[in-house]
Design a protein around this motif. Structure first.
Motif, PDB file in Angstrom:
ATOM      1  N   ASP A   1     -15.584   2.780  -0.525  1.00 24.38           N
ATOM      2  CA  ASP A   1     -16.074   1.410  -0.324  1.00 24.38           C
ATOM      3  C   ASP A   1     -16.543   1.210   1.111  1.00 24.38           C
ATOM      4  O   ASP A   1     -17.587   0.585   1.361  1.00 24.38           O
ATOM      5  CB  ASP A   1     -14.969   0.403  -0.653  1.00 24.38           C
ATOM      6  CG  ASP A   1     -14.634   0.392  -2.147  1.00 24.38           C
ATOM      7  OD1 ASP A   1     -15.493   0.826  -2.938  1.00 24.38           O
ATOM      8  OD2 ASP A   1     -13.514  -0.078  -2.511  1.00 24.38           O
ATOM      9  N   ALA A   2     -15.787   1.749   2.082  1.00 24.52           N
ATOM     10  CA  ALA A   2     -16.181   1.606   3.475  1.00 24.52           C
ATOM     11  C   ALA A   2     -17.470   2.345   3.759  1.00 24.52           C
ATOM     12  O   ALA A   2     -18.329   1.868   4.508  1.00 24.52           O
ATOM     13  CB  ALA A   2     -15.064   2.118   4.393  1.00 24.52           C
TER      14      ALA A   2
ATOM     15  N   ILE B   1      -6.586   5.666  -1.268  1.00 29.48           N
ATOM     16  CA  ILE B   1      -7.261   5.898   0.011  1.00 29.48           C
ATOM     17  C   ILE B   1      -8.693   6.361  -0.213  1.00 29.48           C
ATOM     18  O   ILE B   1      -9.619   5.952   0.492  1.00 29.48           O
ATOM     19  CB  ILE B   1      -6.484   6.923   0.853  1.00 29.48           C
ATOM     20  CG1 ILE B   1      -5.114   6.337   1.234  1.00 29.48           C
ATOM     21  CG2 ILE B   1      -7.247   7.307   2.101  1.00 29.48           C
ATOM     22  CD1 ILE B   1      -4.238   7.294   2.015  1.00 29.48           C
TER      23      ILE B   1
ATOM     24  N   ARG C   1     -10.794   3.371  -1.098  1.00 29.74           N
ATOM     25  CA  ARG C   1     -11.081   2.567   0.083  1.00 29.74           C
ATOM     26  C   ARG C   1     -12.123   3.257   0.974  1.00 29.74           C
ATOM     27  O   ARG C   1     -12.997   2.589   1.560  1.00 29.74           O
ATOM     28  CB  ARG C   1      -9.795   2.334   0.880  1.00 29.74           C
ATOM     29  CG  ARG C   1      -8.791   1.445   0.172  1.00 29.74           C
ATOM     30  CD  ARG C   1      -9.297   0.009   0.127  1.00 29.74           C
ATOM     31  NE  ARG C   1      -8.369  -0.893  -0.535  1.00 29.74           N
ATOM     32  CZ  ARG C   1      -7.340  -1.491   0.071  1.00 29.74           C
ATOM     33  NH1 ARG C   1      -7.137  -1.278   1.345  1.00 29.74           N
ATOM     34  NH2 ARG C   1      -6.552  -2.280  -0.615  1.00 29.74           N
ATOM     35  N   ARG C   2     -12.043   4.592   1.100  1.00 27.25           N
ATOM     36  CA  ARG C   2     -13.003   5.314   1.937  1.00 27.25           C
ATOM     37  C   ARG C   2     -14.405   5.236   1.361  1.00 27.25           C
ATOM     38  O   ARG C   2     -15.385   5.074   2.080  1.00 27.25           O
ATOM     39  CB  ARG C   2     -12.563   6.782   2.058  1.00 27.25           C
ATOM     40  CG  ARG C   2     -13.300   7.551   3.155  1.00 27.25           C
ATOM     41  CD  ARG C   2     -12.591   8.843   3.439  1.00 27.25           C
ATOM     42  NE  ARG C   2     -12.806   9.796   2.373  1.00 27.25           N
ATOM     43  CZ  ARG C   2     -13.861  10.633   2.296  1.00 27.25           C
ATOM     44  NH1 ARG C   2     -14.810  10.577   3.208  1.00 27.25           N
ATOM     45  NH2 ARG C   2     -13.979  11.484   1.314  1.00 27.25           N
TER      46      ARG C   2
ATOM     47  N   ILE D   1       0.839  -1.210   0.000  1.00 31.38           N
ATOM     48  CA  ILE D   1       0.000   0.000   0.000  1.00 31.38           C
ATOM     49  C   ILE D   1       0.870   1.255   0.000  1.00 31.38           C
ATOM     50  O   ILE D   1       0.585   2.243  -0.696  1.00 31.38           O
ATOM     51  CB  ILE D   1      -0.938  -0.015   1.220  1.00 31.38           C
ATOM     52  CG1 ILE D   1      -1.990  -1.125   1.035  1.00 31.38           C
ATOM     53  CG2 ILE D   1      -1.620   1.334   1.398  1.00 31.38           C
ATOM     54  CD1 ILE D   1      -2.857  -1.325   2.249  1.00 31.38           C
TER      55      ILE D   1
END
Length: 300
Positions: free
Chosen positions: A267-268, A261, A264-265, A249
């Protein structure tokens, strides 16, 4: 002429008297003969019960002569002749019979053990006269308990309590061979000798139970150690994987910037929004509510 009339009745009476006398004499002879025949037949009828004896199947008989003692000849199955009072037959069972002997004795390590042995025995036919002379009709009660107890105690004393369990076949063989050899000295044949039960004292039984519990606990501790080792290896592998992932990463961030990032944010946030929408405690989401910390970006 007158003499003839008088003499004729006298002559007839005399002849009649002689006829009756002859008939009486003949009847007496017949009765005497019949009595003699009856006595003879009675004597003949008594002979089988007095002068004969039977030996049934599975039996043998030795004859006691009141003048010379026990005869060496053994009578087999069938009917045999004897002289009343002079000959007295003694019967023996030659079939195989079982006998159970039990004794309590000590082992080599001073543990008390109770052992049960079953023996199948029968007398030696040719040795029956000697058995009757020396032991009697209850020869099995006189001989077998004594020799069996002696052999079992001598054999058990050579082994530890634990060896009696692990080497039971060997112990049974030694007892069988010793009993067969000792019984043959008394004209007794052994078809089989085997151990049927083996019981230990309370102390030894408790020691065995405690040993089994200790072995089970040792196995359990060994399993726990193996499990901990597997968990340690799994933790190391997991840590190595996480370190490798963090390294990848970091390299991606250096190469492509903060785009990873942001992905990923997003998706979360999708996962959290989906979870909240299914929760019965959340009725609505206020406008502009921030569900995540603004990590690596500005608040929109």
């Amino acid at each position: 002429f007158a003499f003839g009339f008088v003499g004729t009745p006298v002559l007839k009476a005399h002849q009649l008297s002689r006829a009756w006398s002859n008939m009486a004499s003949a009847a007496d002879k017949v009765l005497t003969t019949l009595s003699r025949v009856s006595l003879g037949l009675g004597a003949v009828a008594i002979i089988p019960s007095v002068c004969l004896f039977d030996v049934d199947g599975g039996q043998r008989a030795v004859v006691l002569n009141m003048f010379t003692g026990i005869e060496d000849k053994v009578r087999g199955e069938g009917t045999h002749f004897k002289v009343p009072w002079l000959h007295q037959p003694k019967y023996y069972n030659i079939r195989v019979r079982p006998k159970l002997i039990q004794t309590t004795t000590g082992t080599k390590d001073l543990q008390m053990v109770t052992i049960h042995v079953r023996m199948l025995f029968k007398p030696e036919v040719n040795g029956l006269p000697t058995i009757h002379k020396t032991l009697g009709e209850d020869y099995d009660e006189r001989v077998l308990p004594s020799i069996a107890n002696e052999v079992m105690k001598a054999t058990i004393a050579q082994y530890n309590a634990e060896e009696l369990l692990t080497q039971r076949e060997k112990v049974s063989k030694e007892i069988r061979e010793a009993v067969v050899a000792r019984a043959s000295n008394f004209n007794i044949l052994m078809d089989d000798v085997s151990i049927t039960h083996l019981t230990y004292g309370k102390e030894f039984a408790r020691a065995i139970e405690e040993k089994q519990v200790a072995e089970q606990q040792a196995e359990q501790q060994k399993f726990i150690v193996m499990k901990a080792e597997q968990e340690r290896q799994a933790t190391v592998i997991r840590a190595e994987g996480e370190a490798e992932a963090a390294k990848m990463i970091s390299e991606a961030l250096k190469e492509h910037g903060s785009g990873l990032i942001e992905v990923r944010r997003i998706d979360a946030a999708k996962d959290i929004a989906e979870a909240l929408s299914k929760s019965p405690n959340v009725m609505y989401l206020p406008h502009g509510q921030q569900m995540l910390l603004n990590v690596g970006g500005k608040q929109q």
